[in-house]
Design a protein around this motif. Structure first.
Motif, PDB file in Angstrom:
ATOM      1  N   THR A   1     -86.329  24.024  18.301  1.00 63.28           N
ATOM      2  CA  THR A   1     -86.598  23.740  19.710  1.00 63.28           C
ATOM      3  C   THR A   1     -88.042  23.261  19.817  1.00 63.28           C
ATOM      4  O   THR A   1     -88.953  23.963  19.390  1.00 63.28           O
ATOM      5  CB  THR A   1     -86.394  25.003  20.567  1.00 63.28           C
TER       6      THR A   1
ATOM      7  N   THR B   1     -83.770  37.596  22.909  1.00 62.06           N
ATOM      8  CA  THR B   1     -83.640  36.142  23.094  1.00 62.06           C
ATOM      9  C   THR B   1     -83.810  35.760  24.557  1.00 62.06           C
ATOM     10  O   THR B   1     -83.480  36.531  25.464  1.00 62.06           O
ATOM     11  CB  THR B   1     -82.264  35.648  22.623  1.00 62.06           C
TER      12      THR B   1
ATOM     13  N   TYR C   1     -79.820  29.429  26.969  1.00 51.63           N
ATOM     14  CA  TYR C   1     -79.135  28.675  25.909  1.00 51.63           C
ATOM     15  C   TYR C   1     -77.612  28.719  26.107  1.00 51.63           C
ATOM     16  O   TYR C   1     -76.862  28.309  25.225  1.00 51.63           O
ATOM     17  CB  TYR C   1     -79.467  29.267  24.529  1.00 51.63           C
TER      18      TYR C   1
ATOM     19  N   MET D   1     -85.979  32.831  20.514  1.00 54.86           N
ATOM     20  CA  MET D   1     -84.994  33.631  19.791  1.00 54.86           C
ATOM     21  C   MET D   1     -85.374  35.105  19.675  1.00 54.86           C
ATOM     22  O   MET D   1     -84.737  35.853  18.956  1.00 54.86           O
ATOM     23  CB  MET D   1     -84.773  33.045  18.391  1.00 54.86           C
TER      24      MET D   1
ATOM     25  N   LEU E   1     -75.443  35.368  24.443  1.00 54.82           N
ATOM     26  CA  LEU E   1     -76.374  36.439  24.811  1.00 54.82           C
ATOM     27  C   LEU E   1     -77.609  35.943  25.553  1.00 54.82           C
ATOM     28  O   LEU E   1     -78.424  36.740  26.021  1.00 54.82           O
ATOM     29  CB  LEU E   1     -76.842  37.170  23.538  1.00 54.82           C
TER      30      LEU E   1
ATOM     31  N   GLU F   1     -73.122  32.662  19.083  1.00 52.90           N
ATOM     32  CA  GLU F   1     -73.485  34.047  19.425  1.00 52.90           C
ATOM     33  C   GLU F   1     -74.750  34.065  20.294  1.00 52.90           C
ATOM     34  O   GLU F   1     -74.840  34.802  21.273  1.00 52.90           O
ATOM     35  CB  GLU F   1     -73.696  34.856  18.132  1.00 52.90           C
ATOM     36  N   ILE F   2     -75.729  33.210  19.922  1.00 54.44           N
ATOM     37  CA  ILE F   2     -76.977  33.108  20.704  1.00 54.44           C
ATOM     38  C   ILE F   2     -76.643  32.697  22.142  1.00 54.44           C
ATOM     39  O   ILE F   2     -77.135  33.286  23.106  1.00 54.44           O
ATOM     40  CB  ILE F   2     -77.934  32.063  20.067  1.00 54.44           C
TER      41      ILE F   2
ATOM     42  N   THR G   1     -80.972  24.488  14.095  1.00 45.77           N
ATOM     43  CA  THR G   1     -81.626  23.813  15.213  1.00 45.77           C
ATOM     44  C   THR G   1     -83.101  24.227  15.288  1.00 45.77           C
ATOM     45  O   THR G   1     -83.458  25.326  14.880  1.00 45.77           O
ATOM     46  CB  THR G   1     -80.968  24.184  16.573  1.00 45.77           C
TER      47      THR G   1
ATOM     48  N   PHE H   1     -73.440  23.389  18.831  1.00 46.76           N
ATOM     49  CA  PHE H   1     -73.678  22.307  17.875  1.00 46.76           C
ATOM     50  C   PHE H   1     -72.914  21.040  18.260  1.00 46.76           C
ATOM     51  O   PHE H   1     -73.409  19.937  18.065  1.00 46.76           O
ATOM     52  CB  PHE H   1     -73.311  22.753  16.448  1.00 46.76           C
TER      53      PHE H   1
ATOM     54  N   GLY I   1     -88.858  27.720  19.512  1.00 45.93           N
ATOM     55  CA  GLY I   1     -87.570  28.340  19.207  1.00 45.93           C
ATOM     56  C   GLY I   1     -87.718  29.776  18.723  1.00 45.93           C
ATOM     57  O   GLY I   1     -86.939  30.653  19.103  1.00 45.93           O
TER      58      GLY I   1
ATOM     59  N   ILE J   1     -73.587  31.000  14.519  1.00 48.15           N
ATOM     60  CA  ILE J   1     -74.725  31.824  14.985  1.00 48.15           C
ATOM     61  C   ILE J   1     -75.168  31.325  16.360  1.00 48.15           C
ATOM     62  O   ILE J   1     -75.437  32.117  17.265  1.00 48.15           O
ATOM     63  CB  ILE J   1     -75.898  31.777  13.971  1.00 48.15           C
ATOM     64  N   MET J   2     -75.219  30.002  16.528  1.00 48.79           N
ATOM     65  CA  MET J   2     -75.613  29.444  17.829  1.00 48.79           C
ATOM     66  C   MET J   2     -74.641  29.869  18.921  1.00 48.79           C
ATOM     67  O   MET J   2     -75.058  30.157  20.055  1.00 48.79           O
ATOM     68  CB  MET J   2     -75.724  27.915  17.753  1.00 48.79           C
TER      69      MET J   2
ATOM     70  N   ARG K   1     -86.622  21.215  23.975  1.00 50.43           N
ATOM     71  CA  ARG K   1     -85.444  20.455  23.554  1.00 50.43           C
ATOM     72  C   ARG K   1     -84.888  21.041  22.253  1.00 50.43           C
ATOM     73  O   ARG K   1     -85.583  21.095  21.240  1.00 50.43           O
ATOM     74  CB  ARG K   1     -85.806  18.982  23.333  1.00 50.43           C
ATOM     75  N   VAL K   2     -83.666  21.493  22.324  1.00 52.32           N
ATOM     76  CA  VAL K   2     -83.001  22.048  21.148  1.00 52.32           C
ATOM     77  C   VAL K   2     -82.370  20.879  20.388  1.00 52.32           C
ATOM     78  O   VAL K   2     -81.605  20.102  20.964  1.00 52.32           O
ATOM     79  CB  VAL K   2     -81.910  23.070  21.550  1.00 52.32           C
TER      80      VAL K   2
END
Lengths: 524, 352
Positions: free
Chosen positions: A299, A196, A355, A188, A351, A347-348, A297, A360, A184, A344-345, A304-305
């Motif tokens: 990974t 990322t 992912y 990231m 981008l 936003e990830i 999270t 979540f 992860g 935050i996830m 696997r996240v």
């Protein structure tokens, strides 16, 4: 990993290279056991006779740092006996002729000379791998922690592609990653050259995308790796460091050099859950929440996240790392605020194409394996099914090169490092409870033959030294290591083996040669 | 896959050929008790508690080792079946300490659960009882062989899942006992303390030592999360009581590992509540760390980083992120380094 962990149980041939799976990834070794119980053949490639190697039908006990010669030797057999997967090579790969040419000189006899593995064993294992229906390769740092680490991985990939043992369920090339979220952290963008999802900082479109989203200008100059940062610190080029949840004073090669760098910094911030050996050098220490005290999270090695959930409150005033970073960014004049890690996830995902479909809400019941580009994508259990990321798989022929340090008259041994079953990394977590009580101190493995010659008895204090440093440690006289090889772990501050290790790194991946350095040992 | 049709307690069900009667019954929600049976292990038909009546079969077959065949008519709750199960339970507890008041397993003990269900209250068969000392030869788990019902689940888990094969049955008859080679204490065996045997034990014979006296099973809230150690990513349940993690157990829904863990994942959680944890920010003054407030500490870090950035440029600052922190945190530190400070000098210990 190209495949999922549970797919290991479906393989009929497992080639485990430079991995002490039973000690370092115990639950993955359970899958290997289940495959073997169903009839799979296990071959272990390791200079040490680990318990895991003892469970294999063949143990190729190669000399440290000779992996390429072994793999090239296997490919030589496979090509000269016509066992390669012609259809796969023809349709899915390029550069076969160059590979064929490069491995031509690695006859099993020549490979045996370099590796110490008998030629007939190389032949036997090569044939079995090529002929298996579903062969999978597992490897860890025994393959990568060499000055030729990247080339070792090329050799592994060449072998898998040559035999078409990739891109199907239970067949592939599977690096087992050593830390809960090392996959992860890479995904990231905690790497100097990529953002990322491995989006390169040298790509103007990527920089523009992130610059827009983050309201900033992304530097086009790739940054420094950890080893390079420590050298730059020692030279005075890096003046301040922010270290979150790492302990390089114990974990990094040539730790003396790391300490020198940290001492020279004008300002060091360490954010951690304990006052680690590294934190001792800090100007400011920030108390962080541990995994049980926050949401988020991780990974895993099979991409696997999975959801990490808060179970208890952090001690005292400690805060989750994400909260600390938000507060610090805001204090620096860059307002950063999120209601929860879930935001935050989101936003990830916006981008990061791989992912893109992860949230979540989707992770509540089960983890998802990236690539997962869209919210309705189920995730990807195994990679390279139809084509490789670059289209055709490219054979990268590689040549054997000896390790940076060879044993000599002054330093006649090879010192290698790794992990113990009962501890993890620099011991900050595992030494605080039952595990620490059970396994309170480390030892240096030395062969019976060497010990006898040097008059060393089991349990004797010995002094082991390299060109960079020395330490005292108890000897364990054992058949686990062959003659001429010494082994210990880097878990213990009392026996800080990284004061001794060689920081010389692989030119491409910048991974230090922790598996081989020249050493001498004597009774203390 | 070929299907076979069977009738269980009057309900008709189609199952894949090869399915056991036990699994077929459970698939339609019919409860059948079983002690030696474990879905992750080979069925052995040892405890006989899962017996059922099947038309045209002479005795009461054990449903876990009986395969469904076309047209089979099965009854799981006849008087004969109930009586047989009750007798088996009576025989089991005839040689079992009935100390549920203090037993760690109370509330998650299958023997207790079935005795409750079948109304088996006390030992009606007076006879010899084992009186083995409780074995406390390792820091991780306790073995009370007086509570062992010789179901063999631990033996099979050690062999079939873990591949260590440390355990087997020793001795014969009433004296049959599970143990390592030569029946030495576990502490002297080759055991690697993954606790898989503890995870599958249906009674109080094997218990996590550190959880003793910390709370009843039903009091612990289980929080499903991911193990903090290697990259395998095992699912674990943190058992929480009164704001403290009192133990770690596996979770049958674990994507990678199911209920099985290694010694670190199962027993290496004490660091969470270690008194050595950092509790306040610290600022070093004259070589000594002094406690500080968040505002003081973050104010100092912000002003120092700004100062270095202004004086020597963003590339004179380096960041080490963490393979131990979450994705969200790594993402934010990456954003902090690149957007707030303006450098690509960020890395972590991926190579170690």
């Amino acid at each position: 990993m190209t495949n999922s962990i549970n797919e290991i149980t479906g393989a009929d041939f497992i080639l485990a290279c430079g991995t002490n799976t039973a000690d370092c990834h115990p639950v993955i070794s359970y899958k290997v056991n289940q495959a073997v119980r169903k009839g799979a053949q296990l071959v272990v490639v390791d200079p040490r006779v680990t318990d895991f190697a003892m469970t294999a039908s063949e143990h190729l006990q190669l000399k440290p740092g000779t992996d390429i010669a072994l793999f090239n030797g296997m490919m030589n057999v496979i090509i000269s006996e016509g066992l390669w997967n012609k259809e796969f090579v023809e349709n899915r790969t390029e550069g076969f002729e160059a590979l064929k040419e490069a491995v031509a000189k690695y006859t099993p006899e020549y490979a045996a000379e370099i590796t110490g593995v008998p030629a007939d064993k190389i032949r036997e294992v090569a044939r079995a791998y090529a002929k298996a229906e579903k062969a999978t390769i597992l490897y860890t740092m025994g393959v990568t922690q060499h000055t030729c680490g990247t080339h070792n991985v090329f050799a592994v990939a060449n072998l898998a592609m040559l035999c078409g043992q990739i891109g199907r369920e239970s067949t592939g090339v599977n690096p087992l990653r050593g830390q809960n979220n090392v996959q992860g952290a890479c995904d990231m963008g905690a790497l100097p050259n990529v953002l990322t999802g491995y989006q390169s900082v040298t790509d103007p479109a990527v920089r523009e995308k992130f610059g827009k989203a983050w309201n900033c200008t992304i530097s086009e100059k790739p940054g420094l790796t950890v080893g390079e940062m420590m050298s730059a610190a020692a030279h005075g080029d890096i003046k301040a460091m922010f270290i979150m949840g790492e302990n390089p004073v114990l974990s990094d090669a040539d730790a003396g050099h790391v300490v020198e760098g940290l001492k020279k910094l004008d300002f060091l911030v360490v954010q951690d859950i304990f006052l680690t050996e590294t934190a001792q050098y800090a100007d400011v220490v920030l108390p962080a929440a541990c995994f049980a005290e926050k949401d988020g999270t991780f990974t895993n090695t099979e991409r696997r996240v999975q959801r990490v959930r808060k179970a208890v409150e952090p001690p005292g005033q400690a805060l989750a790392d994400w909260e600390i970073i938000c507060r610090l960014a805001t204090a620096m004049g860059y307002p950063m605020s999120y209601a929860s890690p879930s935001e935050i996830m989101d936003e990830i995902a916006g981008l990061t194409p791989s992912y893109g479909g992860i949230s979540f809400a989707r992770l509540e019941e089960k983890g998802i394996q990236w690539p997962c580009p869209t919210p309705d994508h189920p995730g990807t259990p195994f990679l390279h099914a139809e084509k490789f990321s670059r289209g055709l798989g490219k054979f990268n022929p590689v040549e054997h090169v000896p390790p940076d340090e060879a044993p000599d008259a002054e330093y006649p041994f090879i010192l290698s490092t790794g992990r113990r079953l009962y501890h993890y990394h620099t011991g900050t977590m595992t030494r605080k409870g039952m595990l620490g009580e059970f396994f309170p101190a480390d030892y240096l493995e030395i062969s019976c033959e060497d010990a006898e010659r040097l008059g060393i008895n089991d349990g004797d204090k010995v002094r082991v030294a390299t060109r960079r440093g020395a330490m005292e440690i108890a000897a364990k006289v054992t058949d686990t290591v062959p003659k001429g090889v010494l082994f210990t772990s880097f878990h213990f501050a009392e026996t800080p083996v990284n004061m001794l290790t060689n920081p010389k790194f692989d030119a491409i991946a910048k991974i230090p040669e922790l598996k081989v350095c020249a050493a001498r040992v004597e009774k203390a | 896959m070929a299907l076979v049709t069977v009738t269980i307690d009057g309900q008709t069900v189609q199952v894949p050929a090869g399915t056991s009667v036990l699994d077929a019954a459970r698939s339609i929600g019919i409860k059948i008790p079983a002690l030696c049976h474990d879905p992750d292990l080979t069925p052995v038909g040892a405890c006989r508690l899962c017996v059922v009546e099947i038309e045209n079969m002479r005795n009461l077959p054990a449903s876990c080792v009986t395969t469904c065949t076309e047209g089979m008519v099965i009854r799981t709750n006849t008087e004969k079946v109930i009586e047989a199960r009750r007798t088996i339970l009576e025989l089991l507890i005839a040689n079992h300490p009935l100390d549920c008041l203090t037993c760690e397993k109370s509330g998650s003990c299958l023997l207790q659960e079935y005795c409750y269900e079948y109304g088996v209250t006390s030992d009606i068969y007076a006879g010899e009882k084992h009186s083995y000392p409780i074995e406390d030869s390792n820091p991780f788990y306790l073995r009370d062989m007086n509570k062992c019902i010789v179901c063999g689940r631990c033996i099979r888990a050690c062999e079939e899942i873990v591949g260590k094969s440390i355990l087997d049955f020793a001795y014969r008859g009433f004296n049959t006992k599970v143990g390592p080679f030569m029946d030495t204490p576990i502490g002297e065996s080759e055991c690697v303390y993954c606790g898989s045997c503890v995870a599958v034990c249906p009674t109080g014979a094997l218990t996590e030592k550190d959880m003793v006296g910390k709370g009843r099973k039903w009091e612990a809230k289980k929080v499903k999360t991911v193990c903090p150690y290697c990259g395998t990513g095992c699912t674990i349940d943190l058992n929480v009581k009164d704001g403290k993690v009192i133990g770690v157990t596996g979770n049958p829904d674990g994507d990678v590992n199911g209920r099985f863990l290694c010694v670190k994942g199962r027993f290496g959680y004490q660091f969470i509540h270690s008194d050595k944890r950092l509790k306040t920010p610290l600022i070093k003054k004259d070589g000594v760390f002094k406690e500080a407030t968040w505002d003081e500490a973050l104010g100092l870090v912000a002003s120092k980083l700004k100062e270095v950035k202004e004086k020597s440029g963003p590339d004179s600052i380096g960041f080490l992120s963490s393979a131990r922190c979450t994705n969200e945190e790594n993402y934010l530190l990456n954003k902090f380094a690149r957007a707030v400070v303006g450098t690509n000098n960020i890395d972590h210990c991926a190579r170690l």
